[in-house]
Write an enzyme that holds these catalytic residues in place. Sequence first.
Site, PDB file in Angstrom:
ATOM      1  N   GLU A 102      10.755  -0.845 -10.867  1.00  0.00           N
ATOM      2  CA  GLU A 102       9.404  -1.385 -10.669  1.00  0.00           C
ATOM      3  C   GLU A 102       9.474  -2.863 -10.269  1.00  0.00           C
ATOM      4  OE1 GLU A 102       6.493  -1.219 -10.059  1.00  0.00           O
ATOM      5  OE2 GLU A 102       5.228  -0.129 -11.451  1.00  0.00           O
ATOM      6  N   ASP A 103       8.427  -3.327  -9.601  1.00  0.00           N
ATOM      7  CA  ASP A 103       8.349  -4.760  -9.308  1.00  0.00           C
ATOM      8  C   ASP A 103       7.837  -5.524 -10.525  1.00  0.00           C
ATOM      9  OD1 ASP A 103       5.830  -3.622  -9.139  1.00  0.00           O
ATOM     10  OD2 ASP A 103       5.253  -4.639  -7.290  1.00  0.00           O
ATOM     11  N   ASP A 106       2.458  -4.753 -15.671  1.00  0.00           N
ATOM     12  CA  ASP A 106       1.300  -5.581 -16.012  1.00  0.00           C
ATOM     13  C   ASP A 106       0.622  -4.960 -17.240  1.00  0.00           C
ATOM     14  OD1 ASP A 106      -0.927  -7.225 -15.944  1.00  0.00           O
ATOM     15  OD2 ASP A 106      -1.741  -6.429 -14.098  1.00  0.00           O
ATOM     16  N   PHE A 155      -1.299 -13.944 -11.819  1.00  0.00           N
ATOM     17  CA  PHE A 155      -1.085 -13.118 -10.637  1.00  0.00           C
ATOM     18  C   PHE A 155      -0.017 -13.747  -9.746  1.00  0.00           C
ATOM     19  CE2 PHE A 155      -1.850 -11.007  -6.647  1.00  0.00           C
ATOM     20  CZ  PHE A 155      -2.044  -9.697  -7.058  1.00  0.00           C
ATOM     21  N   ARG A 168       4.179 -10.001   0.790  1.00  0.00           N
ATOM     22  CA  ARG A 168       5.355  -9.213   0.378  1.00  0.00           C
ATOM     23  C   ARG A 168       6.651  -9.763   0.944  1.00  0.00           C
ATOM     24  NH1 ARG A 168       3.487  -4.549  -2.040  1.00  0.00           N
ATOM     25  NH2 ARG A 168       1.654  -3.559  -1.126  1.00  0.00           N
TER      26      ARG A 168
HETATM   27  P1  IMP Z   1       0.031  -1.910 -14.300  1.00  0.00           P
HETATM   28  O1  IMP Z   1      -0.250  -0.457 -14.150  1.00  0.00           O
HETATM   29  O2  IMP Z   1      -1.166  -2.672 -14.762  1.00  0.00           O
HETATM   30  O3  IMP Z   1       1.261  -2.201 -15.145  1.00  0.00           O
HETATM   31  O4  IMP Z   1       0.277  -2.475 -12.860  1.00  0.00           O
HETATM   32  C1  IMP Z   1       1.460  -2.283 -12.168  1.00  0.00           C
HETATM   33  C2  IMP Z   1       1.309  -2.492 -10.686  1.00  0.00           C
HETATM   34  O5  IMP Z   1       0.251  -3.388 -10.377  1.00  0.00           O
HETATM   35  C3  IMP Z   1       2.562  -3.121 -10.117  1.00  0.00           C
HETATM   36  O6  IMP Z   1       3.471  -2.150  -9.693  1.00  0.00           O
HETATM   37  C4  IMP Z   1       2.026  -3.954  -8.971  1.00  0.00           C
HETATM   38  O7  IMP Z   1       1.971  -3.177  -7.804  1.00  0.00           O
HETATM   39  C5  IMP Z   1       0.631  -4.333  -9.396  1.00  0.00           C
HETATM   40  N1  IMP Z   1       0.601  -5.690  -9.978  1.00  0.00           N
HETATM   41  C6  IMP Z   1       0.456  -6.023 -11.280  1.00  0.00           C
HETATM   42  N2  IMP Z   1       0.479  -7.352 -11.456  1.00  0.00           N
HETATM   43  C7  IMP Z   1       0.644  -7.873 -10.220  1.00  0.00           C
HETATM   44  C8  IMP Z   1       0.763  -9.229  -9.739  1.00  0.00           C
HETATM   45  O8  IMP Z   1       0.750 -10.236 -10.487  1.00  0.00           O
HETATM   46  N3  IMP Z   1       0.937  -9.355  -8.402  1.00  0.00           N
HETATM   47  C9  IMP Z   1       0.986  -8.300  -7.540  1.00  0.00           C
HETATM   48  N4  IMP Z   1       0.888  -7.029  -7.951  1.00  0.00           N
HETATM   49  C10 IMP Z   1       0.714  -6.821  -9.284  1.00  0.00           C
END
Ligand code: IMP
Length: 178
Positions: A102-103, A106, A155, A168
């Site tokens: 994963e990147d 969050d 963010f 990106r």
């Molecule tokens: P989660 O489901 O809330 O954990 O979100 C995960 C996904 O949201 C990541 O794989 C990202 O694609 C996107 N995401 C969450 N935080 C950020 C951020 O700070 N910048 C860009 N994309 C984010």
Amino acid sequence: MTTLKIDDYIFEPYIDRLKISERTQVLANEMAQAEFDKKPVFLVIMTGAYVFAADLLRLLDFTCEVRFIRVKSYAGMQSTGHFQIESDRLENLEDRNIIILEDIVDTGRTITKIKEVLATKNPKTIQICSLLSKPSAHLSPIDIQYLGFEIPDEFVIGYGLDYNDQGRNLPDIWKVKP
Ligand code: IMP
């Protein structure tokens, strides 16, 4: 200080490419010790993890399989809570050691959903490797076996991460200016 404007937001430098590559090498070394004999399947979560995956996977000196899956959950800066896993790449995972790449974690909704779906495929193990994690945003405890950096709930863009599909390609990670 250098800043970057994308649509209505200003971003400032946060984690530079050297720090990222040093940390990625450390993760690759940890994996080499732990996963060497296991022939894991890496599931790269598109699109954000593509840069991290390309760098990390080329540092590994063991045999592995790499597959790409697409999960859509974000619109702008908000996690929508709605998920689509667009992939037929989840076949033949029985008894395999899976590492999700994963990147960023969050809220953790995406990774939790993916783990739920994967668990129905009866793999031997499911592990998570994420470049970034925002622990204060996690909705429930999340075990990340290989983690690049913990960051505050801010963010970020760059190194694969986007804001509305922009940013990106940036080699460093930038964070939004309050
Ligand atoms: P989660 O489901 O809330 O954990 O979100 C995960 C996904 O949201 C990541 O794989 C990202 O694609 C996107 N995401 C969450 N935080 C950020 C951020 O700070 N910048 C860009 N994309 C984010």
